[in-house]
Design a protein around this motif. Sequence first.
Motif, PDB file in Angstrom:
ATOM      1  N   UNK A 294      44.217 -47.069 -28.911  1.00  0.00           N
ATOM      2  CA  UNK A 294      43.926 -47.479 -30.287  1.00  0.00           C
ATOM      3  C   UNK A 294      42.681 -46.746 -30.770  1.00  0.00           C
ATOM      4  N   UNK A 295      41.644 -46.707 -29.938  1.00  0.00           N
ATOM      5  CA  UNK A 295      40.405 -46.009 -30.319  1.00  0.00           C
ATOM      6  C   UNK A 295      40.702 -44.552 -30.674  1.00  0.00           C
ATOM      7  N   UNK A 296      41.440 -43.864 -29.816  1.00  0.00           N
ATOM      8  CA  UNK A 296      41.741 -42.442 -30.045  1.00  0.00           C
ATOM      9  C   UNK A 296      42.551 -42.244 -31.321  1.00  0.00           C
ATOM     10  N   UNK A 297      43.529 -43.111 -31.555  1.00  0.00           N
ATOM     11  CA  UNK A 297      44.360 -42.988 -32.762  1.00  0.00           C
ATOM     12  C   UNK A 297      43.525 -43.194 -34.023  1.00  0.00           C
ATOM     13  N   UNK A 298      42.626 -44.163 -34.004  1.00  0.00           N
ATOM     14  CA  UNK A 298      41.793 -44.418 -35.183  1.00  0.00           C
ATOM     15  C   UNK A 298      40.770 -43.310 -35.392  1.00  0.00           C
ATOM     16  N   UNK A 299      40.207 -42.801 -34.306  1.00  0.00           N
ATOM     17  CA  UNK A 299      39.212 -41.729 -34.426  1.00  0.00           C
ATOM     18  C   UNK A 299      39.827 -40.443 -34.964  1.00  0.00           C
ATOM     19  N   UNK A 300      41.141 -40.303 -34.882  1.00  0.00           N
ATOM     20  CA  UNK A 300      41.825 -39.122 -35.414  1.00  0.00           C
ATOM     21  C   UNK A 300      42.090 -39.228 -36.920  1.00  0.00           C
ATOM     22  N   UNK A 301      41.837 -40.394 -37.505  1.00  0.00           N
ATOM     23  CA  UNK A 301      42.087 -40.592 -38.941  1.00  0.00           C
ATOM     24  C   UNK A 301      40.932 -39.977 -39.734  1.00  0.00           C
TER      25      UNK A 301
ATOM     26  N   UNK B  37      42.056 -45.522 -47.107  1.00  0.00           N
ATOM     27  CA  UNK B  37      41.611 -45.407 -45.719  1.00  0.00           C
ATOM     28  C   UNK B  37      42.086 -46.621 -44.920  1.00  0.00           C
ATOM     29  N   UNK B  38      42.045 -47.796 -45.515  1.00  0.00           N
ATOM     30  CA  UNK B  38      42.529 -49.001 -44.827  1.00  0.00           C
ATOM     31  C   UNK B  38      44.003 -48.834 -44.444  1.00  0.00           C
ATOM     32  N   UNK B  39      44.804 -48.308 -45.354  1.00  0.00           N
ATOM     33  CA  UNK B  39      46.234 -48.098 -45.075  1.00  0.00           C
ATOM     34  C   UNK B  39      46.433 -47.055 -43.975  1.00  0.00           C
ATOM     35  N   UNK B  40      45.633 -45.978 -43.996  1.00  0.00           N
ATOM     36  CA  UNK B  40      45.753 -44.938 -42.968  1.00  0.00           C
ATOM     37  C   UNK B  40      45.421 -45.495 -41.581  1.00  0.00           C
ATOM     38  N   UNK B  41      44.374 -46.306 -41.487  1.00  0.00           N
ATOM     39  CA  UNK B  41      43.983 -46.896 -40.210  1.00  0.00           C
ATOM     40  C   UNK B  41      45.065 -47.844 -39.695  1.00  0.00           C
ATOM     41  N   UNK B  42      45.606 -48.638 -40.597  1.00  0.00           N
ATOM     42  CA  UNK B  42      46.682 -49.560 -40.210  1.00  0.00           C
ATOM     43  C   UNK B  42      47.887 -48.786 -39.692  1.00  0.00           C
ATOM     44  N   UNK B  43      48.287 -47.733 -40.399  1.00  0.00           N
ATOM     45  CA  UNK B  43      49.431 -46.912 -39.963  1.00  0.00           C
ATOM     46  C   UNK B  43      49.186 -46.271 -38.603  1.00  0.00           C
TER      47      UNK B  43
END
Length: 168
Positions: free
Chosen positions: A97-104, A132-138
């Motif tokens: 999850x951390x890695x996926x969010x840090x890539x946003x 940005x909220x939508x991108x993080x959720x996705x």
Amino acid sequence: MKHAAPVLALLCAVAAPHAASAQDAAAPLKQNWFDDPFFRVSAGLPGCPEPEGPFYTAEERRIQIHSRLERGTSCWLAGKCSDSNAYRYDKPLAPKVRAALEAVPGLRRGSVWVMVQRRWVYLQGCVPSPALARQLERAARALPDVEAVVPDLMVGTRGKPPYPVAGR
């Protein structure tokens, strides 16, 4: 009277720990009893209220034990999990999850914390825009083994946060 200063210093040194423990007694100790993953991924919006996270008093822990057992096994009983306890997914899932969010792109412009419980990812904190909220959720939702994403994010730092706040 020339010994008053050392005596006063000694009295203060002796009284200070007792004053602190009296203050601590007023507010029950909260801790992460279940060792749920909870971490910050960005700190770009100063003044963003910090989430309480998975910290509970001993009494709250006692109340949560039964429901956590029930929720943890219901996933397995429903055939949605291969493990009989959905909470065992959380620690290996947290770095993904951390890695996926840090890539946003733009993450660093927000102040975002993540809590992972039984394959549910809670996004808490402040972002500069709804986009940005939508991108993080996705990004979190796209990960295998993530059952649900709860986007408790507020735009900006004003207003009442949609999540419990630390220290309250």
